[in-house]
Design an enzyme around this catalytic site. Structure first.
Site, PDB file in Angstrom:
ATOM      1  N   TRP A 130      24.261 -20.436  28.303  1.00 53.86           N
ATOM      2  CA  TRP A 130      24.777 -21.782  28.033  1.00 53.86           C
ATOM      3  C   TRP A 130      26.307 -21.834  28.064  1.00 53.86           C
ATOM      4  CZ3 TRP A 130      21.577 -19.040  24.692  1.00 53.86           C
ATOM      5  CH2 TRP A 130      22.230 -18.301  23.705  1.00 53.86           C
ATOM      6  N   GLU A 164      23.451 -24.902  20.605  1.00 56.73           N
ATOM      7  CA  GLU A 164      23.911 -24.885  19.215  1.00 56.73           C
ATOM      8  C   GLU A 164      22.789 -25.258  18.251  1.00 56.73           C
ATOM      9  OE1 GLU A 164      26.515 -23.692  17.935  1.00 56.73           O
ATOM     10  OE2 GLU A 164      27.632 -23.304  19.779  1.00 56.73           O
ATOM     11  N   THR A 198      19.056 -18.733  13.822  1.00 56.46           N
ATOM     12  CA  THR A 198      18.310 -17.942  14.815  1.00 56.46           C
ATOM     13  C   THR A 198      19.279 -17.058  15.575  1.00 56.46           C
ATOM     14  OG1 THR A 198      16.903 -19.916  15.065  1.00 56.46           O
ATOM     15  CG2 THR A 198      16.507 -18.122  16.587  1.00 56.46           C
ATOM     16  N   TYR A 256      28.779 -28.990  11.415  1.00 50.88           N
ATOM     17  CA  TYR A 256      28.957 -27.810  12.256  1.00 50.88           C
ATOM     18  C   TYR A 256      28.684 -28.124  13.730  1.00 50.88           C
ATOM     19  CZ  TYR A 256      28.002 -23.745  14.978  1.00 50.88           C
ATOM     20  OH  TYR A 256      28.014 -22.853  16.017  1.00 50.88           O
ATOM     21  N   ASP A 268      30.610 -21.116  11.725  1.00 48.49           N
ATOM     22  CA  ASP A 268      29.236 -20.660  11.515  1.00 48.49           C
ATOM     23  C   ASP A 268      29.274 -19.399  10.658  1.00 48.49           C
ATOM     24  OD1 ASP A 268      30.086 -18.641  13.206  1.00 48.49           O
ATOM     25  OD2 ASP A 268      28.445 -18.860  14.638  1.00 48.49           O
TER      26      ASP A 268
END
Length: 367
Positions: free
Chosen positions: A30, A52, A58, A135, A153
């Site tokens: 990505w 995102e 994950t 976020y 993050d």
């Protein structure tokens, strides 16, 4: 060797990190890497947003296959918006945190229907979309639109906490951490800066045994000056997770069909597919005996499975019954075992089915 004092280390700067990123960035499906950007390739907001959302809670290795599968089936946000919800939930099954999948669909519909298929290019505009919080809005704004947004993050929290030796425990430290990130984020290449911080936390500034000698911030890191990087980030003591119990019922016909049903749209695992189960939640236990089965039959115990959710641990007693043919009912359907992989079954339900039919998902792949 004496520890360096704070006055003896240099102030952090984005430049050494960006120089490191130019050489050591991860190639991700990505991502528009620095060499790609030099060739004039622009980030696709749909790709950035989709990745995102998938990456929340994950890991990158787990997300790669899901991301490519989604793009193959739904190449644009309009395609995703038009897809049946059941198909989106089935494609998401296994990634967990299923509210993300419901919000993903709602957000795609909002972009397609209310914004003519074009994502807003500001944090405020992105935050106004369904399911996009602070976020994700910051990450998409920075990475897709080169906005000077402070992205934070888990990896970035760790880097920042060590860089400034922030001793306030999480989550109380988050506002201070975000303030530090905002001050450090450059007006030039803010998207690359955010991705560089993520890569640094994932590959160098790791939770255990960080490779400080290779870190572009090692001349500015207060935690390293204290010789104690692993002490940071400081975390508040965790509360023990409550344990909830319930039962799941796996009925199989002679033709190899399993009784399934769909959970209500709201709440835990909302909209996902399940085998019949009892009324457990994060706050209450469900029945565990065969008395709670969806129909009367010779239900046999098939062990117990355990699944850990964010806020509680669930222990399900598994009951199995083999019957000649379908039993009529109005709250479910019978699905061939060979087609189970195509259903929107969350991991906990796959565990329940596997306990009763050990090769169920292998049969599904072979079928």
């Amino acid at each position: 060797m004496n520890a360096r004092t704070s006055s003896a280390i240099s102030a952090p700067s984005a430049k050494p990190l960006l120089d490191w990123y130019d050489r050591h960035h991860r190639d991700l499906p990505w991502r528009v890497s620095p060499p790609m950007a030099k060739r004039g390739i622009k980030a696709d907001p749909y790709h950035v947003w989709l990745s995102e959302v998938m990456l929340q809670q994950t890991t990158v290795p787990a997300v790669k296959a899901y991301f490519l599968k989604f793009l193959s089936r739904w190449p644009t946000v309009g395609d995703l918006a038009a897809a049946p919800s059941e198909e989106v939930m089935a494609a998401w099954a296994g990634l967990g945190y299923y509210a993300r999948a419901r919000n993903l669909k709602k957000c795609a519909e909002a972009v397609a229907n209310d914004h003519s298929g074009v994502f807003p290019d500001t944090e405020d505009g992105l935050r106004a979309l369904p399911g996009i919080g602070d976020y994700t809005a910051a990450a998409v704004a920075a990475i897709a639109f080169n906005r000077q947004a402070a992205v934070m993050d888990g990896n970035i929290e760790r880097v920042i906490s060590r860089l400034y030796a922030i001793s306030t425990p999480l989550p109380a430290a988050k506002p201070l951490m975000k303030q530090k990130v905002a001050l450090l984020t450059p007006s030039d290449r803010p998207g690359d800066f955010a991705q560089a911080m993520m890569d640094l936390g994932a590959t160098i500034c790791t939770p255990k045994r960080p490779a400080c000698a290779l870190c572009p911030f090692n001349g500015s890191c207060e935690a390293l000056a204290l010789h104690d990087p692993e002490h940071f980030p400081v975390k508040a003591a965790k509360k023990a997770k409550p344990v909830r119990v319930g039962a799941a019922f796996v009925a199989v016909t002679d033709d190899g069909e399993v009784l399934l049903r769909r959970r209500i749209e709201s709440g835990l695992l909302g909209g996902m597919t399940e085998v019949p189960t009892t009324g457990w939640t994060a706050r209450i236990d469900g029945e565990t005996s065969a008395d709670a089965a969806p129909f009367s039959a010779d239900w046999q115990p098939s062990g117990t499975v355990t699944h850990v959710f964010t806020h509680f641990e669930l222990r399900l007693s598994i009951w199995r019954v083999a019957i000649p043919g379908r039993i009529d009912g109005d709250d479910g359907w019978w699905e061939p075992v060979t087609n189970l992989d195509a259903q929107a079954l969350p991991t906990v339900m796959k565990k329940a089915i596997t306990a009763a039919i050990p090769r169920a998902f292998q049969q599904s792949k072979d079928g």
